[in-house]
Design a protein around this motif. Sequence first.
Motif, PDB file in Angstrom:
ATOM      1  N   SER A 186       0.790  -1.235   0.000  1.00  0.00           N
ATOM      2  CA  SER A 186       0.000   0.000   0.000  1.00  0.00           C
ATOM      3  C   SER A 186       0.824   1.289   0.000  1.00  0.00           C
ATOM      4  O   SER A 186       0.324   2.339  -0.409  1.00  0.00           O
ATOM      5  CB  SER A 186      -0.940   0.011   1.202  1.00  0.00           C
ATOM      6  N   GLU A 187       2.068   1.216   0.445  1.00  0.00           N
ATOM      7  CA  GLU A 187       2.875   2.437   0.554  1.00  0.00           C
ATOM      8  C   GLU A 187       4.012   2.429  -0.461  1.00  0.00           C
ATOM      9  O   GLU A 187       4.786   1.467  -0.516  1.00  0.00           O
ATOM     10  CB  GLU A 187       3.468   2.564   1.958  1.00  0.00           C
ATOM     11  N   PRO A 188       4.143   3.498  -1.254  1.00  0.00           N
ATOM     12  CA  PRO A 188       5.293   3.581  -2.171  1.00  0.00           C
ATOM     13  C   PRO A 188       6.589   3.731  -1.382  1.00  0.00           C
ATOM     14  O   PRO A 188       6.608   4.341  -0.301  1.00  0.00           O
ATOM     15  CB  PRO A 188       4.988   4.832  -3.003  1.00  0.00           C
ATOM     16  N   ILE A 189       7.640   3.151  -1.869  1.00  0.00           N
ATOM     17  CA  ILE A 189       8.928   3.217  -1.184  1.00  0.00           C
ATOM     18  C   ILE A 189       9.612   4.532  -1.514  1.00  0.00           C
ATOM     19  O   ILE A 189       9.866   4.845  -2.678  1.00  0.00           O
ATOM     20  CB  ILE A 189       9.839   2.032  -1.585  1.00  0.00           C
ATOM     21  N   MET A 190       9.904   5.304  -0.472  1.00  0.00           N
ATOM     22  CA  MET A 190      10.509   6.618  -0.637  1.00  0.00           C
ATOM     23  C   MET A 190      11.851   6.656   0.071  1.00  0.00           C
ATOM     24  O   MET A 190      12.078   5.965   1.061  1.00  0.00           O
ATOM     25  CB  MET A 190       9.591   7.704  -0.069  1.00  0.00           C
ATOM     26  N   SER A 191      12.735   7.481  -0.443  1.00  0.00           N
ATOM     27  CA  SER A 191      14.030   7.710   0.193  1.00  0.00           C
ATOM     28  C   SER A 191      14.163   9.196   0.513  1.00  0.00           C
ATOM     29  O   SER A 191      13.540  10.040  -0.157  1.00  0.00           O
ATOM     30  CB  SER A 191      15.180   7.279  -0.714  1.00  0.00           C
ATOM     31  N   PHE A 192      14.985   9.493   1.510  1.00  0.00           N
ATOM     32  CA  PHE A 192      15.237  10.895   1.861  1.00  0.00           C
ATOM     33  C   PHE A 192      16.670  11.228   1.493  1.00  0.00           C
ATOM     34  O   PHE A 192      17.598  10.492   1.823  1.00  0.00           O
ATOM     35  CB  PHE A 192      15.017  11.133   3.356  1.00  0.00           C
ATOM     36  N   GLY A 193      16.830  12.315   0.767  1.00  0.00           N
ATOM     37  CA  GLY A 193      18.181  12.718   0.373  1.00  0.00           C
ATOM     38  C   GLY A 193      18.125  13.784  -0.698  1.00  0.00           C
ATOM     39  O   GLY A 193      17.173  14.558  -0.769  1.00  0.00           O
ATOM     40  N   TRP A 194      19.157  13.785  -1.514  1.00  0.00           N
ATOM     41  CA  TRP A 194      19.238  14.751  -2.594  1.00  0.00           C
ATOM     42  C   TRP A 194      18.982  14.035  -3.916  1.00  0.00           C
ATOM     43  O   TRP A 194      19.873  13.372  -4.470  1.00  0.00           O
ATOM     44  CB  TRP A 194      20.625  15.401  -2.623  1.00  0.00           C
ATOM     45  N   PRO A 195      17.769  14.128  -4.429  1.00  0.00           N
ATOM     46  CA  PRO A 195      17.462  13.428  -5.674  1.00  0.00           C
ATOM     47  C   PRO A 195      18.215  14.012  -6.868  1.00  0.00           C
ATOM     48  O   PRO A 195      18.412  13.348  -7.874  1.00  0.00           O
ATOM     49  CB  PRO A 195      15.952  13.626  -5.824  1.00  0.00           C
ATOM     50  N   HIS A 196      18.639  15.271  -6.723  1.00  0.00           N
ATOM     51  CA  HIS A 196      19.380  15.924  -7.795  1.00  0.00           C
ATOM     52  C   HIS A 196      20.667  16.514  -7.218  1.00  0.00           C
ATOM     53  O   HIS A 196      20.850  16.623  -6.013  1.00  0.00           O
ATOM     54  CB  HIS A 196      18.534  17.020  -8.452  1.00  0.00           C
ATOM     55  N   GLN A 197      21.523  16.918  -8.067  1.00  0.00           N
ATOM     56  CA  GLN A 197      22.822  17.441  -7.614  1.00  0.00           C
ATOM     57  C   GLN A 197      22.658  18.736  -6.843  1.00  0.00           C
ATOM     58  O   GLN A 197      23.407  19.027  -5.924  1.00  0.00           O
ATOM     59  CB  GLN A 197      23.749  17.655  -8.818  1.00  0.00           C
ATOM     60  N   TYR A 198      21.654  19.495  -7.238  1.00  0.00           N
ATOM     61  CA  TYR A 198      21.435  20.776  -6.580  1.00  0.00           C
ATOM     62  C   TYR A 198      20.046  20.783  -5.945  1.00  0.00           C
ATOM     63  O   TYR A 198      19.168  20.017  -6.318  1.00  0.00           O
ATOM     64  CB  TYR A 198      21.546  21.933  -7.593  1.00  0.00           C
ATOM     65  N   GLY A 199      19.859  21.668  -5.018  1.00  0.00           N
ATOM     66  CA  GLY A 199      18.556  21.811  -4.391  1.00  0.00           C
ATOM     67  C   GLY A 199      18.525  21.269  -2.974  1.00  0.00           C
ATOM     68  O   GLY A 199      19.525  20.753  -2.446  1.00  0.00           O
TER      69      GLY A 199
END
Length: 234
Positions: free
Chosen positions: A92-105
């Motif tokens: 039921s829950e999508p798997i998510m990660s915490f971090g920097w998905p892109h180089q900036y931001g």
Amino acid sequence: MLAQFSDIAPHPDAELLDLVEKWKAAYEAWDKAHDEWSLAEDRLDAMEPEIPDAVFSRQSDVCLSLRFVCSDGERSPDGRLWHVDKVERLRSEPIMSFGWPHQYGDPGYFSDKRSQVRADEIVTAWDGYIAAKEAARLVSGEAKAAEAANSATAARHAIERQIIQYRAKTIDGIGRRLDILAQIYGDEGDFVRVTKFKAEQDPLSAMPYAILRDLKEILQSGRSHQVFMLQAAE
């Protein structure tokens, strides 16, 4: 006082005696149904599908965004850590990660595709196992046998409730109910053994069993060979 009644007159506990006869038939049906269920379970054991390796914990799972799956997990009957207790959450829950998905931001949560593939693998493998197990239940006859056994149990319990609620009016009626208990215990001698055991562990709890023991012995001794109506002493 005790008043003897004529053998020609209707038995005061006729309703109870009829219930006891119905119970005997229900008990026989219950016993037969459970024997057939046991045989079906043996057939099912021989057809039981193997639990897929995909549902068991892997070292690589810790490196993915599945750390919550690997912590405080349940273990399979053979002692291996598996993810069965987390299947519905993975479904039921999508798997998510915490971090920097892109180089900036700024950092944040983002979809973790590698972890999601592994989560989907666990869910698919478990669903396939459950489906195969249910198919085996149908082919082996275990599902049908289990339903029949549950129905026989419900029928027996319904009659037992009627017998319990009925107020016996005669010694004979009490004796018939006592015969039911003796049959469930296995043999009449068990009243004596249970009374002795209870008396050693918890004397007060042994009192009902002592009454059953004494009633059975009195009825067997012939001292109550005649049927009497029980009336309150004036």
